[in-house]
Design a protein around this motif. Structure first.
Motif, PDB file in Angstrom:
ATOM      1  N   ARG A   5      14.915  47.930  -9.883  1.00 36.28           N
ATOM      2  CA  ARG A   5      13.808  47.471 -10.702  1.00 36.28           C
ATOM      3  C   ARG A   5      12.719  48.534 -10.794  1.00 36.28           C
ATOM      4  NH1 ARG A   5      11.560  41.978 -11.973  1.00 36.28           N
ATOM      5  NH2 ARG A   5      13.428  40.755 -11.964  1.00 36.28           N
ATOM      6  N   LYS A   6      12.413  49.148  -9.639  1.00 41.65           N
ATOM      7  CA  LYS A   6      11.379  50.187  -9.634  1.00 41.65           C
ATOM      8  C   LYS A   6      11.802  51.333 -10.537  1.00 41.65           C
ATOM      9  CE  LYS A   6       9.450  49.494  -5.083  1.00 41.65           C
ATOM     10  NZ  LYS A   6      10.048  49.629  -3.776  1.00 41.65           N
ATOM     11  N   TRP A   7      13.090  51.664 -10.423  1.00 43.31           N
ATOM     12  CA  TRP A   7      13.597  52.774 -11.201  1.00 43.31           C
ATOM     13  C   TRP A   7      13.505  52.445 -12.686  1.00 43.31           C
ATOM     14  CZ3 TRP A   7      17.678  54.054 -14.460  1.00 43.31           C
ATOM     15  CH2 TRP A   7      17.891  55.431 -14.600  1.00 43.31           C
ATOM     16  N   ALA A 238      11.101  33.148 -14.008  1.00 41.35           N
ATOM     17  CA  ALA A 238      11.378  33.842 -15.265  1.00 41.35           C
ATOM     18  C   ALA A 238      12.798  33.550 -15.761  1.00 41.35           C
ATOM     19  CB  ALA A 238      11.217  35.348 -15.073  1.00 41.35           C
ATOM     20  N   TRP A 239      12.954  33.482 -17.094  1.00 32.89           N
ATOM     21  CA  TRP A 239      14.288  33.323 -17.679  1.00 32.89           C
ATOM     22  C   TRP A 239      15.145  34.534 -17.339  1.00 32.89           C
ATOM     23  CZ3 TRP A 239      16.511  36.446 -21.609  1.00 32.89           C
ATOM     24  CH2 TRP A 239      17.736  35.988 -22.081  1.00 32.89           C
ATOM     25  N   TYR A 240      14.566  35.720 -17.490  1.00 32.68           N
ATOM     26  CA  TYR A 240      15.312  36.935 -17.158  1.00 32.68           C
ATOM     27  C   TYR A 240      15.035  37.303 -15.714  1.00 32.68           C
ATOM     28  CZ  TYR A 240      17.276  41.532 -17.065  1.00 32.68           C
ATOM     29  OH  TYR A 240      18.023  42.621 -16.712  1.00 32.68           O
ATOM     30  N   ALA A 241      16.094  37.373 -14.910  1.00 33.94           N
ATOM     31  CA  ALA A 241      15.910  37.599 -13.470  1.00 33.94           C
ATOM     32  C   ALA A 241      16.737  38.797 -13.016  1.00 33.94           C
ATOM     33  CB  ALA A 241      16.296  36.338 -12.697  1.00 33.94           C
ATOM     34  N   GLY A 242      16.713  39.875 -13.804  1.00 35.98           N
ATOM     35  CA  GLY A 242      17.490  41.066 -13.474  1.00 35.98           C
ATOM     36  C   GLY A 242      17.048  41.669 -12.148  1.00 35.98           C
TER      37      GLY A 242
END
Ligand SMILES: Nc1nc2c(c(=O)[nH]1)N[C@H]1C(S)=C(S)[C@@H](COP(=O)(O)O)O[C@H]1N2
Ligand SMILES: [Mo]
Length: 243
Positions: A5-7, A238-242
């Motif tokens: 995620r940070k990347w 959140a709907w998107y939970a990547g």
């Protein structure tokens, strides 16, 4: 925030927030729970993941950890009846924007090409485990029913009516997205969603809906629940939970 995620956030930073936001809108990368506003964190993360897409990490057998089952088996009478019958009549129903709506018995699903993968399941509450999952790629099921042009999301349903979710076609067609029926060498235990569960290893635990009973292909999430694409945003996630 995970390293990935940070990347990704760094990637979005490099592209420039303004450019990323424009790309997000141009390519329809605004998540359904963001009300068309592109804003802040989630839209950027979602857009960055989609533009710089990659696989969830896979592990070796030696890295499998003790599984942790979250929640209780469904209290629904219908579930207990299925369970008592050894899930012999459990089916996955597929409807919506497909050429050939229909339903699949567990045995049929098990006869299709399977994929085995060792991945991490992480709950946003802080715990996680690594397990070996076996199932049919969702892409294979979608190919069998024939997705109509224009379909944008796969909504998936559980025997627990209040637990449902959806993913975009990119996630649905991804080779690691599986409709699973096995875990760590056996049938998928009821505690982990047996007999059938959606496994979306590129997203957090809550997107991995247990006791899967159906799929609906759609281009319009506003028709489902409160229109936020999932039961999770209705509860503040959140709907998107990547990952
Ligand atoms: N049907 C259904 N699916 C569900 C849930 C649930 O309560 N019901 N909990 C979700 C949450 S919040 C997490 S973290 C994972 C937990 O999976 P596990 O029990 O295999 O650890 O399942 C997800 N899928
Ligand atoms: Mo969770």
């Amino acid at each position: 925030m995970s390293t990935r995620r940070k990347w990704m956030a760094a990637g979005a930073g490099l592209i420039g927030a303004g450019v990323a936001a424009r790309l997000a809108q141009q390519y329809g990368l605004v998540p359904p729970d963001q009300g068309g506003l592109y804003g802040p964190g989630t839209t950027l993360t979602y857009a960055a993941h989609r533009l710089l897409t990659s696989d969830a990490r896979e592990f070796d057998k030696s890295q499998i950890t003790t599984p942790f089952a979250n929640g209780r088996p469904p209290r629904e009478e219908a579930f207990k009846i299925h369970q008592a019958a050894g899930f012999a009549d459990w089916r996955l129903e597929v409807r919506g924007m497909v050429e050939r709506p229909g339903s699949f018995a567990l045995a049929e699903l098990k006869s299709y090409p399977s994929r085995t993968q060792i991945t991490h399941l992480a709950c946003e509450e802080g715990w996680s485990f690594i397990a070996e999952w076996v199932g049919v790629p969702l892409a294979h099921i979608l190919q069998r029913v024939g997705v109509l042009p224009g379909a944008k999301y796969v909504v998936y349903h559980s025997i627990q009516p209040r637990r449902w979710d959806s993913i975009d076609m990119d996630e649905a067609m991804h080779s690691q997205t599986l409709v699973t029926y096995g875990m760590n060498g056996g049938d998928l235990p009821v505690g982990h969603g047996g007999p059938l569960r959606m496994r979306v290893p590129r997203q957090l635990g809550y997107k991995n809906i247990k006791f899967l009973t159906g799929l609906t292909l759609t281009n319009d999430l506003s028709k489902f629940g409160k229109g936020l694409g999932s039961s999770s945003p209705e509860a503040g996630y959140a709907w998107y939970a990547g990952i």
